[in-house]
Design an enzyme around this catalytic site. Structure first.
Site, short mmCIF file in Angstrom:
data_model
loop_
_atom_site.label_atom_id
_atom_site.label_comp_id
_atom_site.label_asym_id
_atom_site.label_seq_id
_atom_site.Cartn_x
_atom_site.Cartn_y
_atom_site.Cartn_z
N GLY A 138 -8.75 1.39 2.32
CA GLY A 138 -9.13 2.39 3.31
C GLY A 138 -7.92 3.05 3.93
CB SER A 139 -7.62 4.93 7.07
OG SER A 139 -7.90 3.99 8.10
CB THR A 140 -2.32 4.27 6.82
OG1 THR A 140 -2.16 4.67 5.45
CG2 THR A 140 -1.05 3.60 7.30
CB VAL A 142 -8.59 0.82 9.23
CG1 VAL A 142 -9.34 -0.51 9.13
CG2 VAL A 142 -9.44 1.85 9.96
CD GLU A 160 -5.92 1.66 -3.69
OE1 GLU A 160 -5.91 2.85 -4.07
OE2 GLU A 160 -6.58 0.77 -4.24
CB CYS A 194 -7.28 5.09 -4.25
SG CYS A 194 -7.79 4.80 -5.95
#
Length: 227
Positions: A138-140, A142, A160, A194
């Site tokens: 997911g997001s950086t 989070v 990732e 991704c």
């Protein structure tokens, strides 16, 4: 797919999931791991050793393949799994849960799946002392929160994170070649992938022409990109 994916992309995801399951199933036949000399005097060794409880937090863009790539190696290593599926993919979640429940080789409690509309279960997995490994895609932003919340219990993290895929275009680029690649890179899987290009950085000399071609190429109804 429960998230509204077009057929060709849904098929690509499902077809790519099968080799991942087969590969990790085959690894269970190796009792003592494997070792190889990757370069002279340097050896790589992989051991099959259960870490404990593995929590898998699945994104909504590719819920089938990205869940399989995490739960398959965890199960192959002997871990139990708790997997949080995204609320946006309810149909996929239901089918996957039925498959898991109907798999006779999985004893009750070995593989657990849940879905939530809020955000209570995931933080519980991250902070729980009973969970040993976290797999997150997911997001950086989070990802940073997960690292903070997992630190007190020293969990093993496999993440990732997004925002890492800029595409660079220089003045000497062949735009006939570049533009179709860029257009596909930023639109595949609705841009939520991704390997999707997160941003395009262009040298000044071709910026205006590249912008013109990209706008024309991704205009609704266009089936191809002309030079």
């Amino acid at each position: 797919m429960g998230n509204g994916k077009v057929l060709v992309e849904a098929a690509l995801e499902v077809e790519g999931t099968i080799p991942k399951l087969r590969y990790h199933a085959a690894l269970t036949l190796t009792d003592h791991g494997r070792a190889g000399e990757v370069r002279p005097g340097m050896y790589s060794m992989t051991l099959r050793e259960a870490a404990g409880v593995a929590a898998v937090i699945v994104p909504w863009d590719l819920p089938v393949i990205l869940s399989a790539r995490s739960f398959a190696p965890a199960l192959a290593a002997g871990c139990t799994v708790v997997m949080k599926m995204p609320m946006q993919t309810g149909l996929v979640n239901g089918v996957l849960s039925e498959i898991i429940a109907d798999t006779p080789s999985l004893d009750p409690g070995v593989f657990n799946v849940f879905t939530e509309s809020g955000n209570t279960g995931a933080p519980e997995l991250v902070s729980s002392p009973d969970v040993d490994v976290i797999s997150y895609t997911g997001s950086t932003a989070v990802g940073r929160v997960i690292m903070e919340q997992a630190a007190p219990t020293l969990k093993t993290l496999s993440m990732e994170l997004g925002g890492k895929t800029p595409m660079l275009v220089f003045d000497d680029a062949d735009l006939d070649v570049v533009v179709p690649v860029l257009a596909k890179a930023v639109t595949m899987f609705a841009g939520q992938f991704c390997m999707t290009g997160s941003r395009i950085l262009v040298q000044c000399g071709v910026a205006d022409e590249l912008r013109r071609r990209l706008v024309a190429g991704v205009r609704p109804g266009r089936q191809h990109l002309d030079p």
